[in-house]
Design a protein around this motif. Structure first.
Motif, PDB file in Angstrom:
ATOM      1  N   TYR A  59      32.433  38.203  47.065  1.00 11.40           N
ATOM      2  CA  TYR A  59      31.992  36.811  47.045  1.00 11.40           C
ATOM      3  C   TYR A  59      33.105  35.929  47.604  1.00 11.40           C
ATOM      4  CZ  TYR A  59      28.609  38.564  43.605  1.00 11.40           C
ATOM      5  OH  TYR A  59      27.633  39.264  42.961  1.00 11.40           O
ATOM      6  N   TYR A  60      32.702  34.831  48.234  1.00  9.18           N
ATOM      7  CA  TYR A  60      33.651  33.843  48.735  1.00  9.18           C
ATOM      8  C   TYR A  60      33.230  32.451  48.300  1.00  9.18           C
ATOM      9  CZ  TYR A  60      35.401  37.476  51.864  1.00  9.18           C
ATOM     10  OH  TYR A  60      35.944  38.633  52.376  1.00  9.18           O
ATOM     11  N   GLY A  61      34.220  31.594  48.068  1.00  4.42           N
ATOM     12  CA  GLY A  61      33.926  30.192  47.855  1.00  4.42           C
ATOM     13  C   GLY A  61      33.507  29.554  49.170  1.00  4.42           C
ATOM     14  N   ASP A  62      32.661  28.546  49.092  1.00  2.56           N
ATOM     15  CA  ASP A  62      32.138  27.923  50.307  1.00  2.56           C
ATOM     16  C   ASP A  62      33.228  27.415  51.247  1.00  2.56           C
ATOM     17  OD1 ASP A  62      29.131  26.495  48.782  1.00  2.56           O
ATOM     18  OD2 ASP A  62      29.522  28.466  49.671  1.00  2.56           O
ATOM     19  N   PRO A  63      34.313  26.815  50.741  1.00  2.00           N
ATOM     20  CA  PRO A  63      35.326  26.261  51.667  1.00  2.00           C
ATOM     21  C   PRO A  63      36.037  27.311  52.526  1.00  2.00           C
ATOM     22  CG  PRO A  63      35.561  25.297  49.489  1.00  2.00           C
ATOM     23  CD  PRO A  63      34.623  26.461  49.347  1.00  2.00           C
ATOM     24  N   VAL A  64      35.972  28.592  52.129  1.00  2.00           N
ATOM     25  CA  VAL A  64      36.743  29.609  52.848  1.00  2.00           C
ATOM     26  C   VAL A  64      35.866  30.620  53.569  1.00  2.00           C
ATOM     27  CG1 VAL A  64      38.573  29.342  51.137  1.00  2.00           C
ATOM     28  CG2 VAL A  64      36.970  31.256  50.947  1.00  2.00           C
ATOM     29  N   LYS A  65      34.568  30.520  53.417  1.00  2.00           N
ATOM     30  CA  LYS A  65      33.670  31.477  54.066  1.00  2.00           C
ATOM     31  C   LYS A  65      33.868  31.472  55.582  1.00  2.00           C
ATOM     32  CE  LYS A  65      29.927  31.596  50.680  1.00  2.00           C
ATOM     33  NZ  LYS A  65      28.536  31.169  50.365  1.00  2.00           N
ATOM     34  N   GLY A  66      33.964  32.674  56.139  1.00  2.00           N
ATOM     35  CA  GLY A  66      34.146  32.804  57.571  1.00  2.00           C
ATOM     36  C   GLY A  66      35.591  32.732  58.021  1.00  2.00           C
ATOM     37  N   ARG A  67      36.488  32.359  57.115  1.00  2.00           N
ATOM     38  CA  ARG A  67      37.909  32.255  57.469  1.00  2.00           C
ATOM     39  C   ARG A  67      38.788  33.221  56.674  1.00  2.00           C
ATOM     40  NH1 ARG A  67      40.569  27.679  56.389  1.00  2.00           N
ATOM     41  NH2 ARG A  67      39.260  27.137  54.593  1.00  2.00           N
ATOM     42  N   PHE A  68      38.432  33.471  55.426  1.00  2.00           N
ATOM     43  CA  PHE A  68      39.224  34.340  54.547  1.00  2.00           C
ATOM     44  C   PHE A  68      38.500  35.672  54.350  1.00  2.00           C
ATOM     45  CE2 PHE A  68      41.624  30.855  51.942  1.00  2.00           C
ATOM     46  CZ  PHE A  68      42.011  30.252  53.133  1.00  2.00           C
ATOM     47  N   THR A  69      39.301  36.722  54.145  1.00  3.09           N
ATOM     48  CA  THR A  69      38.757  38.049  53.868  1.00  3.09           C
ATOM     49  C   THR A  69      39.527  38.682  52.725  1.00  3.09           C
ATOM     50  OG1 THR A  69      38.159  38.357  56.196  1.00  3.09           O
ATOM     51  CG2 THR A  69      38.230  40.311  54.805  1.00  3.09           C
ATOM     52  N   ILE A  70      38.796  39.102  51.703  1.00  4.12           N
ATOM     53  CA  ILE A  70      39.415  39.811  50.586  1.00  4.12           C
ATOM     54  C   ILE A  70      39.190  41.303  50.768  1.00  4.12           C
ATOM     55  CG2 ILE A  70      37.349  39.635  49.120  1.00  4.12           C
ATOM     56  CD1 ILE A  70      39.229  39.327  46.708  1.00  4.12           C
ATOM     57  N   SER A  71      40.185  42.089  50.390  1.00  2.37           N
ATOM     58  CA  SER A  71      40.071  43.547  50.457  1.00  2.37           C
ATOM     59  C   SER A  71      40.968  44.147  49.384  1.00  2.37           C
ATOM     60  CB  SER A  71      40.456  44.070  51.845  1.00  2.37           C
ATOM     61  OG  SER A  71      41.802  43.753  52.137  1.00  2.37           O
ATOM     62  N   ARG A  72      40.800  45.441  49.146  1.00  2.00           N
ATOM     63  CA  ARG A  72      41.636  46.098  48.153  1.00  2.00           C
ATOM     64  C   ARG A  72      41.907  47.526  48.577  1.00  2.00           C
ATOM     65  NH1 ARG A  72      38.735  45.749  42.606  1.00  2.00           N
ATOM     66  NH2 ARG A  72      40.468  47.072  41.930  1.00  2.00           N
ATOM     67  N   ASP A  73      43.041  48.028  48.125  1.00  2.00           N
ATOM     68  CA  ASP A  73      43.425  49.425  48.338  1.00  2.00           C
ATOM     69  C   ASP A  73      43.782  49.980  46.966  1.00  2.00           C
ATOM     70  OD1 ASP A  73      44.719  51.847  48.846  1.00  2.00           O
ATOM     71  OD2 ASP A  73      45.558  51.122  50.724  1.00  2.00           O
ATOM     72  N   ASN A  74      42.850  50.704  46.359  1.00  2.00           N
ATOM     73  CA  ASN A  74      43.075  51.179  44.993  1.00  2.00           C
ATOM     74  C   ASN A  74      44.196  52.208  44.927  1.00  2.00           C
ATOM     75  OD1 ASN A  74      41.143  49.475  43.985  1.00  2.00           O
ATOM     76  ND2 ASN A  74      39.544  51.032  43.853  1.00  2.00           N
TER      77      ASN A  74
END
Length: 124
Positions: A59-74
């Motif tokens: 999920y992304y907040g509206d102000p950052v959609k299309g600009r921010f990317t979250i990811s994880r490396d467990n």
């Protein structure tokens, strides 16, 4: 119990990029949803992004959609926030948070564990 340490913040010009990292310790990281929040001076804490335990739900907040990317490396016990096309309005302290469940949530009350925060400043 989960301990979180953010890094990667700094000063960048508008239009630039930064990548934040959040290193986690504690045996529950790989089964926890993770989130990023931010708080600017004089404003309430704001949801930025969240990711499920295996990364399948984001999920992304509206102000950052299309600009921010979250990811994880467990395997590395680390969650990332790639921030592109930064704007002065993105200036804030960015916090990493670990949730109580595998599914992500957008509200801060879902997350019992928080890092100390990392400052991001975007100049115009």
């Amino acid at each position: 119990q989960v301990q979180l340490v953010e890094s990667g913040g700094g000063l960048v010009q508008a239009g630039g990029s930064l990548r934040l990292s959040c290193a986690a310790s504690g045996r529950t990281f790989s089964s926890s949803a993770m989130g990023w929040f931010r708080q600017a001076p004089g404003k309430e804490r704001e949801f930025v992004a969240a990711i499920s335990w295996l990364g399948g739900t984001i999920y992304y907040g509206d102000p950052v959609k299309g600009r921010f990317t979250i990811s994880r490396d467990n395997a590395k016990r680390t969650v990332y926030l790639q921030m592109n096309s930064l704007k002065p309005d993105d200036t804030a302290i960015y916090y990493c948070a670990a949730g109580q469940d595998r599914r992500p949530q957008t509200t801060s009350t879902f997350y019992p564990y928080w890092g100390q925060g990392t400052q991001v400043t975007v100049s115009s």
